[in-house]
Design a protein around this motif. Structure first.
Motif, mmCIF file in Angstrom:
data_model
loop_
_atom_site.group_PDB
_atom_site.id
_atom_site.type_symbol
_atom_site.label_atom_id
_atom_site.label_comp_id
_atom_site.label_asym_id
_atom_site.label_seq_id
_atom_site.Cartn_x
_atom_site.Cartn_y
_atom_site.Cartn_z
ATOM 1 N N PRO A 183 -3.866 4.826 6.518
ATOM 2 C CA PRO A 183 -4.781 4.560 5.617
ATOM 3 C C PRO A 183 -5.977 5.766 5.617
ATOM 4 O O PRO A 183 -7.030 5.399 5.690
ATOM 5 C CB PRO A 183 -5.376 3.266 6.341
ATOM 6 C CG PRO A 183 -5.149 3.326 7.709
ATOM 7 C CD PRO A 183 -3.849 4.370 8.011
ATOM 8 N N ASP A 229 -7.910 3.659 13.266
ATOM 9 C CA ASP A 229 -9.357 3.206 12.530
ATOM 10 C C ASP A 229 -9.835 4.354 11.276
ATOM 11 O O ASP A 229 -11.010 4.564 11.412
ATOM 12 C CB ASP A 229 -10.553 3.193 13.593
ATOM 13 C CG ASP A 229 -10.366 2.056 14.333
ATOM 14 O OD1 ASP A 229 -9.621 0.913 14.102
ATOM 15 O OD2 ASP A 229 -10.780 1.929 15.813
ATOM 16 N N PRO A 236 -10.104 3.843 8.059
ATOM 17 C CA PRO A 236 -11.173 3.834 7.185
ATOM 18 C C PRO A 236 -12.720 3.582 7.748
ATOM 19 O O PRO A 236 -13.739 4.168 7.169
ATOM 20 C CB PRO A 236 -10.880 2.299 6.792
ATOM 21 C CG PRO A 236 -9.305 2.232 7.129
ATOM 22 C CD PRO A 236 -9.134 2.912 8.099
ATOM 23 N N CYS A 267 -5.211 6.617 0.907
ATOM 24 C CA CYS A 267 -4.020 6.535 1.842
ATOM 25 C C CYS A 267 -2.902 7.380 1.595
ATOM 26 O O CYS A 267 -2.859 8.213 0.615
ATOM 27 C CB CYS A 267 -3.423 5.069 1.733
ATOM 28 S SG CYS A 267 -3.028 4.252 0.087
ATOM 29 N N ALA A 287 -10.916 -0.647 4.270
ATOM 30 C CA ALA A 287 -9.917 -0.829 4.453
ATOM 31 C C ALA A 287 -8.991 -1.772 3.621
ATOM 32 O O ALA A 287 -7.905 -1.653 3.104
ATOM 33 C CB ALA A 287 -9.634 -1.458 5.851
#
Ligand code: GRF
Length: 207
Positions: free
Chosen positions: A116, A126, A128, A141, A173
């Protein structure tokens, strides 16, 4: 003689929204790939219920004692499961264990991962949150081939989303996740239809 569709295995550890998006697309008439199996290190994860809903066989593998690792011999077992099911492509959709050995050897150039962030920015966990903390104005992404590096193999597809002023890690996210669902299935379609050629770091797509 009936021709067999291109088979994929999905490895996942959690919520399974990418797995669901892939399973849905693969169930559409004319889609060139089919999900042969789900392999998970977390048999209690929601992704397993999704596999059952779609009638897709799933297999548990044992996590190791160390965070982020598989138990000894389990990566070899994944290779065996994939070979038994005549899998041509392995897709990592939120699989939280590091693969460094036998699967990378057996399926070199035939493993995709979805991450992502717009790689090479914000590798690892983590993403985002990392993007927000850095203050970027766009995020997104990436689907990439997996090699022995962390989130570092050749890039197949990327998608961009805006970062809004009011975003927190969760809202960003979520926006990224919608695009993940699209490019996960689209990348599988490209590979399954033989439209991809890897030329060093560059992945070329035949139109
Ligand atoms: C996704 O954000 C994916 O990019 C990352 O892990 C998350 C998995 O989400 N690798 P889900 O289980 O597919 O909903």
């Amino acid at each position: 003689m009936t021709s067999e569709r291109f088979k994929i295995a999905v490895l996942a550890s959690g919520r399974g929204s990418n797995f669901k998006a892939i399973a849905k697309r693969c169930a559409e008439p004319g889609f060139p790939a089919q999900v042969a199996c789900l392999i998970t290190d977390r048999p209690a994860a929601p992704v397993v219920a999704i596999a059952e809903e779609f009638g897709i066989p799933w297999h548990p593998v044992l996590p190791g004692d160390k965070k982020g690792r598989l138990a000894a011999g389990e990566e070899e077992r994944i290779v065996g499961l994939c070979e038994d099911a005549r899998v041509a492509l392995v897709f990592l959709a939120g699989f939280m264990r590091i693969l460094r050995g036998p699967l990378l050897d057996a399926y070199a150039g035939r493993i995709l991962n979805i991450h992502p962030s717009l790689l090479p920015s914000f590798r690892g966990l983590d993403a985002p949150r990392q993007a927000l903390d850095y203050g970027v104005k766009v995020a997104g992404c990436t689907v990439h081939f997996v090699d022995a590096s962390v989130d570092g193999g050749p890039i197949v597809m990327q998608a961009v989303v805006p970062v809004e002023d009011g975003d927190d890690a969760e809202t960003l996210a979520g926006r990224i996740l919608n695009e993940e669902h699209r490019i996960a299935a689209a990348s599988i379609e490209l590979v399954a239809s033989g439209r991809i050629r890897v030329d060093g770091r560059r992945v070329r797509i035949n139109t």
